[in-house]
Design a protein around this motif. Structure first.
Motif, PDB file in Angstrom:
ATOM      1  N   SER A 117       0.836  -1.205   0.000  1.00  0.00           N
ATOM      2  CA  SER A 117       0.000   0.000   0.000  1.00  0.00           C
ATOM      3  C   SER A 117       0.867   1.249   0.000  1.00  0.00           C
ATOM      4  N   ALA A 158       2.279   1.729  -3.488  1.00  0.00           N
ATOM      5  CA  ALA A 158       1.257   2.289  -4.380  1.00  0.00           C
ATOM      6  C   ALA A 158       1.091   3.781  -4.130  1.00  0.00           C
ATOM      7  N   ASN A 175       1.814   6.713  -6.781  1.00  0.00           N
ATOM      8  CA  ASN A 175       0.752   7.681  -7.029  1.00  0.00           C
ATOM      9  C   ASN A 175       1.307   9.103  -7.036  1.00  0.00           C
ATOM     10  N   GLY A 219       7.918  -2.096  -2.874  1.00  0.00           N
ATOM     11  CA  GLY A 219       6.955  -2.911  -3.602  1.00  0.00           C
ATOM     12  C   GLY A 219       7.470  -4.326  -3.813  1.00  0.00           C
ATOM     13  N   LEU A 267      -2.196  -2.971  -6.205  1.00  0.00           N
ATOM     14  CA  LEU A 267      -1.145  -1.959  -6.382  1.00  0.00           C
ATOM     15  C   LEU A 267      -1.198  -1.375  -7.794  1.00  0.00           C
ATOM     16  N   TYR A 278      -4.395   0.803  -8.374  1.00  0.00           N
ATOM     17  CA  TYR A 278      -4.374   2.158  -7.812  1.00  0.00           C
ATOM     18  C   TYR A 278      -3.299   3.023  -8.458  1.00  0.00           C
ATOM     19  N   ALA A 279      -2.080   2.499  -8.512  1.00  0.00           N
ATOM     20  CA  ALA A 279      -0.946   3.312  -8.948  1.00  0.00           C
ATOM     21  C   ALA A 279      -0.952   3.586 -10.450  1.00  0.00           C
TER      22      ALA A 279
END
Length: 302
Positions: A52, A55, A59, A96, A119, A122-123
């Motif tokens: 998380s 990610a 982001n 990651g 991951l 979202y990313a």
């Protein structure tokens, strides 16, 4: 903690990640009648937290241009120049990879695969594409932020379960009213950054009604754990009280007393989700429903 360490910590969006990990841990406890195995609990939590955080860092790497234009994000390490793109890329990549190693070796490959999918969702899919492509970005991309309870569940059981997906559904439906309340308050930021959030493309009042509609849907979905035998009366009572509070805020948002009321809705939504999952966890260890008792007995036999 040194200044540089604080910058790297900020890359991980610690408060947001803490909420995600909290939901994942609740999923671990709900997955078994008693306590989850310590190995899955410790290493599953660590792996999910690192993924998380990775990610979140990716982001910020992808959003570095628009972060400079928004008051809410202008303080971030990349936006201020305290870290550069290469540093962030290496950091995000390392944690990651570490998360995947931990989950594959010390938890199970299923959890690793689902975590990696979250991951990427979202990313990459949300941040790099959906966020800039459609005002429904947070609805479509919300699935990535809704998977933590599923990850916690699979970390313990190494299998998917309809109840785990139900937890995912609750967060998925919770995400739009939660984020759109923030987007209403920060709409000038999103407009300046040319991000097509719903209040920017369709107006504030339109968004307010959508917050109400999704809140009604959320209250309905939040009752499903009781109706399916997953939770008992203790949870049901808590869910209804919390839902009534959310509905109150959503209705008031239609004609708010001041501009900052949208942030009060946003803040309540966070309290709502944490409290809802806490009620579910407490209820898990307080047998208040004959239906729930029967379901758990059958699951133990199965």
């Amino acid at each position: 903690m040194s200044a540089i360490a604080l910058q790297y910590l900020e890359l991980t969006k610690p408060r947001i990640v803490a909420l995600l990990v909290f939901c994942a841990v609740i999923g671990m406890f709900l997955a078994v009648p008693g306590l989850p195995p310590w190995r899955a609990l410790v290493f599953g939590t660590l792996g999910i937290w690192l993924a998380s955080s990775s990610a979140a860092a990716f982001n910020q790497l992808i959003d570095r241009r628009i972060d400079k234009l928004m008051v809410r994000t202008a303080h971030r390490p990349l936006a201020t120049g305290q870290l550069n793109s290469l540093q962030v890329f290496v950091f995000a990549g390392l944690i990651g990879v570490l998360s995947m190693v931990i989950l594959i070796v010390l938890v199970n490959p299923l959890t690793a695969a689902l975590t990696f999918a979250g991951l990427i969702g979202y990313a990459v899919i949300y941040t790099a594409f959906l966020k800039r492509a459609t005002p429904q970005n947070i609805v479509i991309g919300g699935i990535a932020g809704a998977v933590p309870p599923v990850l916690g569940w699979t970390a313990v059981t190494n299998s998917l379960d309809p109840y785990a997906l139900l937890l995912c559904l609750i967060i998925f439906v919770w995400t739009p009213p939660h984020f759109w309340a923030l987007a209403i308050f920060r709409r000038d930021d999103y407009s300046r950054a040319q991000v097509p959030m719903l209040p920017v493309t369709h107006g504030v009042q339109y968004t307010r009604w959508h917050v109400l509609f999704y809140t009604v849907l959320l209250v309905i979905v939040s009752v499903l754990p009781y109706l399916t035998g997953m939770s008992g009366l203790f949870y049901l009572g808590g869910a209804l009280v919390l839902g009534a509070g959310f509905l109150y805020y959503a209705v008031m948002l239609l004609d708010p007393p001041d501009e900052r009321f949208a942030m009060r809705v946003f803040n309540y939504s966070i309290v709502y989700l944490m409290a809802l999952f806490a009620f579910m966890l407490i209820d898990h260890y307080v047998d208040t429903s004959p239906l729930r008792h029967s379901v758990l007995t059958l699951r133990r036999i199965g």
